[in-house]
Design an enzyme around this catalytic site. Sequence first.
Site, PDB file in Angstrom:
ATOM      1  N   CYS A  21      -5.705  -8.510  -5.607  1.00 50.35           N
ATOM      2  CA  CYS A  21      -5.248  -8.321  -4.130  1.00 50.35           C
ATOM      3  C   CYS A  21      -6.388  -8.866  -2.971  1.00 50.35           C
ATOM      4  O   CYS A  21      -7.520  -8.673  -3.132  1.00 50.35           O
ATOM      5  CB  CYS A  21      -4.807  -6.830  -3.920  1.00 50.35           C
ATOM      6  SG  CYS A  21      -6.106  -5.750  -3.779  1.00 50.35           S
ATOM      7  N   CYS A  24      -9.168  -6.243  -2.405  1.00 46.73           N
ATOM      8  CA  CYS A  24     -10.333  -6.556  -3.331  1.00 46.73           C
ATOM      9  C   CYS A  24     -11.012  -8.004  -3.269  1.00 46.73           C
ATOM     10  O   CYS A  24     -12.430  -7.999  -3.412  1.00 46.73           O
ATOM     11  CB  CYS A  24      -9.723  -6.452  -4.688  1.00 46.73           C
ATOM     12  SG  CYS A  24      -9.442  -4.734  -5.152  1.00 46.73           S
ATOM     13  N   CYS A 113      -2.684  -5.447  -8.518  1.00 52.17           N
ATOM     14  CA  CYS A 113      -4.316  -5.976  -8.404  1.00 52.17           C
ATOM     15  C   CYS A 113      -4.759  -5.870  -9.818  1.00 52.17           C
ATOM     16  O   CYS A 113      -4.778  -4.561 -10.102  1.00 52.17           O
ATOM     17  CB  CYS A 113      -4.661  -5.530  -7.263  1.00 52.17           C
ATOM     18  SG  CYS A 113      -6.578  -5.850  -7.134  1.00 52.17           S
ATOM     19  N   CYS A 116      -8.225  -3.098  -8.777  1.00 50.40           N
ATOM     20  CA  CYS A 116      -7.848  -1.869  -8.011  1.00 50.40           C
ATOM     21  C   CYS A 116      -6.801  -0.994  -8.559  1.00 50.40           C
ATOM     22  O   CYS A 116      -6.554  -0.052  -8.123  1.00 50.40           O
ATOM     23  CB  CYS A 116      -8.070  -1.883  -6.413  1.00 50.40           C
ATOM     24  SG  CYS A 116      -6.466  -2.552  -5.788  1.00 50.40           S
ATOM     25  N   ASP A 299     -22.177  55.051 -10.319  1.00 53.01           N
ATOM     26  CA  ASP A 299     -21.267  55.256 -11.257  1.00 53.01           C
ATOM     27  C   ASP A 299     -19.796  55.695 -10.519  1.00 53.01           C
ATOM     28  O   ASP A 299     -19.908  56.262  -9.234  1.00 53.01           O
ATOM     29  CB  ASP A 299     -21.613  56.518 -11.986  1.00 53.01           C
ATOM     30  CG  ASP A 299     -23.067  56.150 -13.067  1.00 53.01           C
ATOM     31  OD1 ASP A 299     -23.588  57.039 -13.369  1.00 53.01           O
ATOM     32  OD2 ASP A 299     -22.971  54.858 -13.021  1.00 53.01           O
TER      33      ASP A 299
END
Lengths: 484, 168
Positions: A21, A24, A113, A116, A299
């Site tokens: 794509c 990218c 793509c 990615c 306690d």
Amino acid sequence: MFALTEKNRSIAQLLLNTGTCPRCVFRFCCVGLQASYRHPYKDLLRELHEFLEYNKEKEDKFCCEIADPPRKRIRLENMGEGAEDLSQNGALQQAPVADDVNVAMENSTQKVCNVCLGILQEFCEMDFVKKVCQKVNSAEYQFTSFVFSVSLPPQLSVRESLFEVSVVFAHPETDEDCHFLATVCSDCFKPAKNKQSIFTRMAIIKALDKIKEEDFHEHFPCPPSSPKNICAALEIQCTNGAIFVAGRYNKYSRNLPQTPWIIDGERKMESSVEELISEHLMTAFKADSFNFSSSGREDVDVRTLGSGRPFAIELVNPHRIHFTAMEMKELQQKINNSSDKIKVRDLQLVTREAIGHMKEGEEEKTKTYSALIWTDKAIQKEDIALLDDMKELKIDQKTPLRVLHRRPLAVRSRVIHTMKSEYIDDHHFRLHLKTQAGTYIKEFVHGDFGRTKPNIGLLLKRTADILELDVESVDVDWPPTLND
Amino acid sequence: MAAPPGVTERYFTRWYKPDVKGNLCEDHCILQHSNRICVITLAEAHPLLQNGKTIKSINYQISANCSRLQNKVSGKSKRGAQFLTELAPLCRISCSDGKEYTIYSCIRGRLMEVNENILDNPAILQEKKAACCSGKDGTSVTTELSVTQQRNLCLSLQKVKGPFKGPP
């Protein structure tokens, strides 16, 4: 101005052809300008195609890099050779020859793509961003700054002490892409715990570092294949960093444990100091859970008087974090009004350091107590006066029988710093003591079958027993006192 | 003023084992804490607690290979403890009148510690400690030979629950 330059052309063309794509493509071409990525996907795709189709002789729209037109043409024709340089496994991709821009575009938009998996395609578009924002808003968190983290399979998000929006992506179709690494670099992958995948991000990165390029290309196609399906956004998660609230508590009941007393799922004693304090905090801060810690503990049958015992509560994933000093005071009042068994003071927001202060208080700071003591043989005032003169009395305490089932057997040396006796009658007196941290007071009085020595019985040459114990002070000056 | 319930009463359950190993009146009393740790003690009827008895020495070496003093436990789970069965001897006590008595475990368990204070001062064993008891009949008295054990009690102990004044 378009982000790519002439020198990027061949790479861009190759990547686009193999199903990468535009964003990218930019990444591979080292486009650092964020603005370039922000354009809508469709625009980027169109521009990229236009860039690749038209040569430099077309002015205005495209790159301004100076290059000789003839050289450029040659480059286009030699697209095949260029590709050869880039992919060593011989998977050549031919450049499309004078394709129509629109046709090429259509082909590309349908593809997911191959790099990615769609994350930089659809998921960077306004629609998805709006979806994330909607989720954040509907969760109703208060925050000042945030971290946006993205989880790629099998990547893990990095946590920081801020508000974090995490989006987890998964792509089952390509999950097995990395499996070949396990056969080639088996030592990078440790056996899985709890059936989790051994293909963690760290392991994969390590393996990629190690693997030889030839081996890699043997197993994994370059360029990578185009997936059929887009990546799925599994979940959008919001978490806030933990908040710490500290204060001091008093305990007025002789029937209240500090923490819930539950055995085999059955509650043995109603409520607890921890619950009485934290339930209001959990509501106010809208937290998922809490962790309670304090400077030591007493306690069930022991009261905590004086200025109380320091405590700190970590509230996990609070939805609300902003509280004014006034609001904290109101919260403190609310807690105090809700029960007469406990009381809190100096309630305030603190940092994570709080926990260190608790530990220090528990292990190093002195405490003072008041004990009501019974003796078998009658006593006169003179008989108990000798206790007042004892300073820095060293005692050795074997692990008390009452806790021996869950503690190792050991001898602990402790110091009774000072004592002050108050005669009541011939079988009773009150003793005020100041002791080192970690001293078992009850055992110091009755001797625990001679396992704490010396003890009050031995010192008075009688048999002594403890009827009541109160904590008078916990000598820690943290958290800071607030003017109530 | 009546003695208040002492430590023993508050936290321990008493179990009696009379005539241990067939020896008349050599009664043992097991104090079981709510956390299941047990203290083996001598019951009132035991000859050692009768008037006039003087203890000369106490010996934890019960056989050539075994001394209870060698018992060493480590960690929360008390690894290394000597395992005890009901008739496992804990110690041998010699008196000035020549008589010898053996104290037995009476229960199955793991030995955590023995009372070493009584080695130097055997008379402690015979001290009447009022705070340690207010028996059903209102009188005081039980002393302790503190040998502490741990863990689940066996069935035989439950069978002997309850105080016994004399031979069954």
